[in-house]
Design an enzyme around this catalytic site. Sequence first.
Site, short mmCIF file in Angstrom:
data_model
loop_
_atom_site.label_atom_id
_atom_site.label_comp_id
_atom_site.label_asym_id
_atom_site.label_seq_id
_atom_site.Cartn_x
_atom_site.Cartn_y
_atom_site.Cartn_z
N LYS A 36 -1.12 -4.19 0.81
CA LYS A 36 0.27 -4.06 0.91
C LYS A 36 0.68 -2.54 1.20
O LYS A 36 1.41 -2.16 2.26
CB LYS A 36 0.93 -4.54 -0.41
CG LYS A 36 0.90 -6.10 -0.45
CD LYS A 36 1.83 -6.31 -1.68
CE LYS A 36 1.29 -5.73 -2.92
NZ LYS A 36 -0.07 -6.13 -3.28
N THR A 37 0.00 -1.62 0.51
CA THR A 37 0.51 -0.08 0.55
C THR A 37 -0.28 0.33 1.94
O THR A 37 0.66 1.05 2.70
CB THR A 37 -0.19 0.43 -0.52
OG1 THR A 37 0.35 0.12 -1.71
CG2 THR A 37 0.16 1.97 -0.54
N ASP A 221 7.67 0.41 -1.56
CA ASP A 221 6.37 -0.39 -1.96
C ASP A 221 6.74 -0.60 -3.27
O ASP A 221 7.59 -0.23 -3.84
CB ASP A 221 5.35 0.90 -2.11
CG ASP A 221 4.00 0.17 -2.35
OD1 ASP A 221 3.79 -0.98 -2.23
OD2 ASP A 221 3.05 1.23 -2.17
N GLU A 222 6.09 -1.63 -3.90
CA GLU A 222 6.22 -2.22 -5.22
C GLU A 222 7.50 -2.67 -5.56
O GLU A 222 8.33 -2.28 -6.39
CB GLU A 222 5.81 -1.00 -6.42
CG GLU A 222 4.25 -0.24 -6.13
CD GLU A 222 3.19 -1.04 -6.74
OE1 GLU A 222 3.64 -1.90 -7.25
OE2 GLU A 222 2.29 -0.60 -6.61
N GLN A 252 2.80 -8.77 -10.34
CA GLN A 252 2.56 -7.18 -10.88
C GLN A 252 3.65 -6.62 -11.47
O GLN A 252 3.75 -5.30 -11.27
CB GLN A 252 1.80 -6.32 -9.83
CG GLN A 252 0.35 -7.09 -9.44
CD GLN A 252 -0.26 -6.05 -8.41
OE1 GLN A 252 -0.51 -4.87 -8.66
NE2 GLN A 252 -0.31 -6.36 -7.23
N ARG A 612 -7.53 -3.57 -10.87
CA ARG A 612 -7.72 -2.31 -10.37
C ARG A 612 -9.27 -1.94 -10.00
O ARG A 612 -9.59 -0.91 -9.28
CB ARG A 612 -7.36 -1.28 -11.44
CG ARG A 612 -5.77 -1.00 -11.83
CD ARG A 612 -5.04 -1.09 -10.86
NE ARG A 612 -4.38 -2.42 -10.39
CZ ARG A 612 -4.04 -2.58 -9.07
NH1 ARG A 612 -3.81 -1.64 -8.34
NH2 ARG A 612 -3.47 -3.89 -8.89
P1 ATP Z 1 -1.76 -3.37 -5.17
O1 ATP Z 1 -1.09 -4.66 -5.16
O2 ATP Z 1 -2.75 -3.17 -6.24
O3 ATP Z 1 -0.83 -2.05 -5.00
P2 ATP Z 1 -2.30 -3.41 -2.25
O4 ATP Z 1 -1.89 -4.69 -1.72
O5 ATP Z 1 -1.35 -2.48 -2.05
O6 ATP Z 1 -2.83 -3.38 -3.80
P3 ATP Z 1 -3.96 -1.52 -0.88
O7 ATP Z 1 -4.20 -0.54 -1.92
O8 ATP Z 1 -3.19 -1.05 0.31
O9 ATP Z 1 -3.56 -2.97 -1.41
O10 ATP Z 1 -5.46 -1.86 -0.36
C1 ATP Z 1 -6.59 -2.15 -1.26
C2 ATP Z 1 -7.72 -1.86 -0.71
O11 ATP Z 1 -8.25 -2.56 0.30
C3 ATP Z 1 -7.69 -0.26 -0.32
O12 ATP Z 1 -9.05 0.51 -0.52
C4 ATP Z 1 -7.59 -0.53 1.33
O13 ATP Z 1 -8.01 0.61 2.18
C5 ATP Z 1 -8.34 -1.82 1.29
N1 ATP Z 1 -8.11 -2.47 2.67
C6 ATP Z 1 -6.79 -3.13 2.98
N2 ATP Z 1 -6.84 -3.87 4.19
C7 ATP Z 1 -8.11 -3.57 4.48
C8 ATP Z 1 -8.73 -4.18 5.71
N3 ATP Z 1 -8.05 -4.96 6.79
N4 ATP Z 1 -10.15 -3.70 5.84
C9 ATP Z 1 -10.56 -2.95 5.15
N5 ATP Z 1 -10.25 -2.17 4.04
C10 ATP Z 1 -8.75 -2.80 3.66
MG MG Z 2 -0.05 -1.20 -3.57
#
Ligand code: ATP
Ligand code: MG
Length: 734
Positions: A36-37, A221-222, A252, A612
């Site tokens: 997402k981020t 975000d969030e 979350q 995490r």
């Molecule tokens: P959270 O809910 O904990 O905030 P999130 O959904 O925001 O998590 P991110 O932090 O954006 O998730 O991504 C999680 C990890 O996965 C990061 O290390 C990111 O670089 C990696 N990632 C995300 N998408 C891909 C992709 N398509 N290919 C490779 N790595 C990815």
């Molecule tokens: Mg995130």
Amino acid sequence: MDDVTAILDQMNPAQREAVSAPQGNMLVLAGAGSGKTRVLVHRIAWLMQAERLSPYAVLAVTFTNKAAREMRTRLEALLGISLRHVWVGTFHSIAHRLLRTHWQDARLPQHFQIIDSDDQLRLIKRLLKDYNIDDERYPPRQVQSFISGCKEEGLRPHQVDAHGDAYLSQMVELYERYQLTCERGGLVDFGELLLRSLELLRDNPALLAHYQERFGHVLVDEFQDTNTLQYAWLKLLTGMRTPMTVVGDDDQSIYGWRGARIENIRRFENEFPDTKLVRLEQNYRSTSVILDAANALIRYNAERMGKELWTAGDHGELISVYGGFNDLDEARYIVDTIRERVGEGINRREIAILYRSNAQSRVIEETLIRQGVPYRIYGGQRFYERLEIKNALAYLRLLLNRDDDASLERVINVPARGIGTRTVETLRNRARQTGDSLWQALHDATSDGSLRGRAVSSLKAFADLIEQLDNEAAGLSLHEIIDRVNERTGLVEHHRNEKGEKGQARVENLEELVTAAKAFTQGETLDGVEAGEGMAALEAFLAEAALNAGEHEADEFEDCVQLMTLHSAKGLEFPVVFMAGVEEGLFPHKMSMEEPGRLEEERRLCYVGMTRAMKKLYFTHAELRRLHGKETFQRPSRFLREVPEGFMEEVRLRGQVSRPVTTSRPSPGLQQNGVEGGADLPSLSLGQRVSHPVFGEGVILNAEGEGERARVQVSFEGEGDKWLVLGFAKLTPL
Ligand code: ATP
Ligand code: MG
């Protein structure tokens, strides 16, 4: 500038769809670690490059200032241009920026000051006193949360309908007076930042039009942790015409206790026109063991929007579960394991230790320090630097040295005892003139009539308190001295009255200081240092505390282990994660166990913690924990039972008899776990009653080592706790 393909590199189809969607409202609803981020950051880059959106037209809201800095760095790397001026920040920092720029329109003095919630509380207390309002009927904490609550709902005093209710009318009046005082002093609290900037935009159509024109796209975000006012603010700022991209995960949402509304996710989808819903279902962060375990846990929550989450990643190692016989043993296990892992080549910064309550960090910090493992506390203060601990230490220092001016100034009116800043100023002037300490100045000023009235009696009461504590300290052990100082100075009471999580955490920290002192005199803290007794012990303890606070602070670039509460871990990721203190009453926290809604929030917090971890997750708990100054038997958290057994393995250490892997174990006695005696020594177990020829009868609390060198800690009736070497001690099992 035209290489838009790089932005879509390493994106799965759903992510690519979200990043490159035509401008319009979009909600990305997805589980932890699904990108997402990452999608948010890449979407900003995409908008700037493919859609030619000016960097000035972007407004991005993050959850912490650190996340904002990271987002900016990642964007600069993607785009190869400097983005210092892009509006990326938290709701508070963006509101602050608006108010600083338009202070006149906001009817604020140019150099208005932000006050934090401690300042706010102090101000409220003063108001109650000034207006002679009963602070038992109107506890300052309650007044504070009433005011914050009103602001969060966007209400000014005249907009609150008291329905003729006398109590409520009084609250509203207090809110009004509080606000007047803030206006006079040019003070702005956190809730005010948001409300004020909302009003600024609402009441200045030209300004609003300017910003609605300026921002071409708003990203958040969030989103699951936004509150009512933040939602209203976004609605106003975008006029619901400026397109928005919001990302979030209902599983979350962990700030309900602070006014966050999960419903905002649904509201957004319904209220903002033509919202495109994107779901991301692939997790890139964790091994399948970790992810499936977290998914299984969160299924116990009833209130969910429902999402799928899978990973193509490795199966990975099982989750290790370690049940220490006490909190020291738990900390020792964590730190030993960290050293092992670091020995295998993992960086310390890749390892995080997460805990539910701040006070838990103390034992872990001390173990890290003792073993020379650098660490940093993320988003919080190290134990010995926390406000309440510094206050307690200041009193203790005064007991040893009345002329310690800094300590005296720190606590002379903490908790409030009617010694105002003007009185302190008088003392300071006098001390400056005569070259004496403040303590001396206090005595002179109260006896020669240069101060009068209430100030004199308050100062005398303070001096008497210190003298009395000093007298009493003579016959007490170190931890008793500290306990008495906490109680008699009113520090504990002061924080207990604060109510809420923060006050509770402060009380817990004060109790933890007593526990630290107890451990210190038992020689557990500093190897080879004689702690001594009474005042000598106090002196040694204060020196130790000062060292703990200063010397060991890792500098910013040093490779160090990350410690933080589960709440501050949101959005972050680490290859190795320890979740410590996974026990009933601690996590889920006892304050949340009665209310189903709060319990679900605790479970979401557990989900956040588990997700995490990228490669390896550890759960640790202790069977005996010194908590709130006393030792209690702890049961493993229900969350451990909710994770299916196949994902976990129980850690067995040498020299201990381990129990089989079971998550639905009956009430955990200590009996299954202890020291084996070896050749002709008795086999003893924790919790067992023993007899000693000199000390009499006691119970085994703790054990370490093997065979001849095995040591046990025994709590003797009347004699207190002692460490004994099994080979010499002549203990007889009873
Ligand atoms: P959270 O809910 O904990 O905030 P999130 O959904 O925001 O998590 P991110 O932090 O954006 O998730 O991504 C999680 C990890 O996965 C990061 O290390 C990111 O670089 C990696 N990632 C995300 N998408 C891909 C992709 N398509 N290919 C490779 N790595 C990815
Ligand atoms: Mg995130």
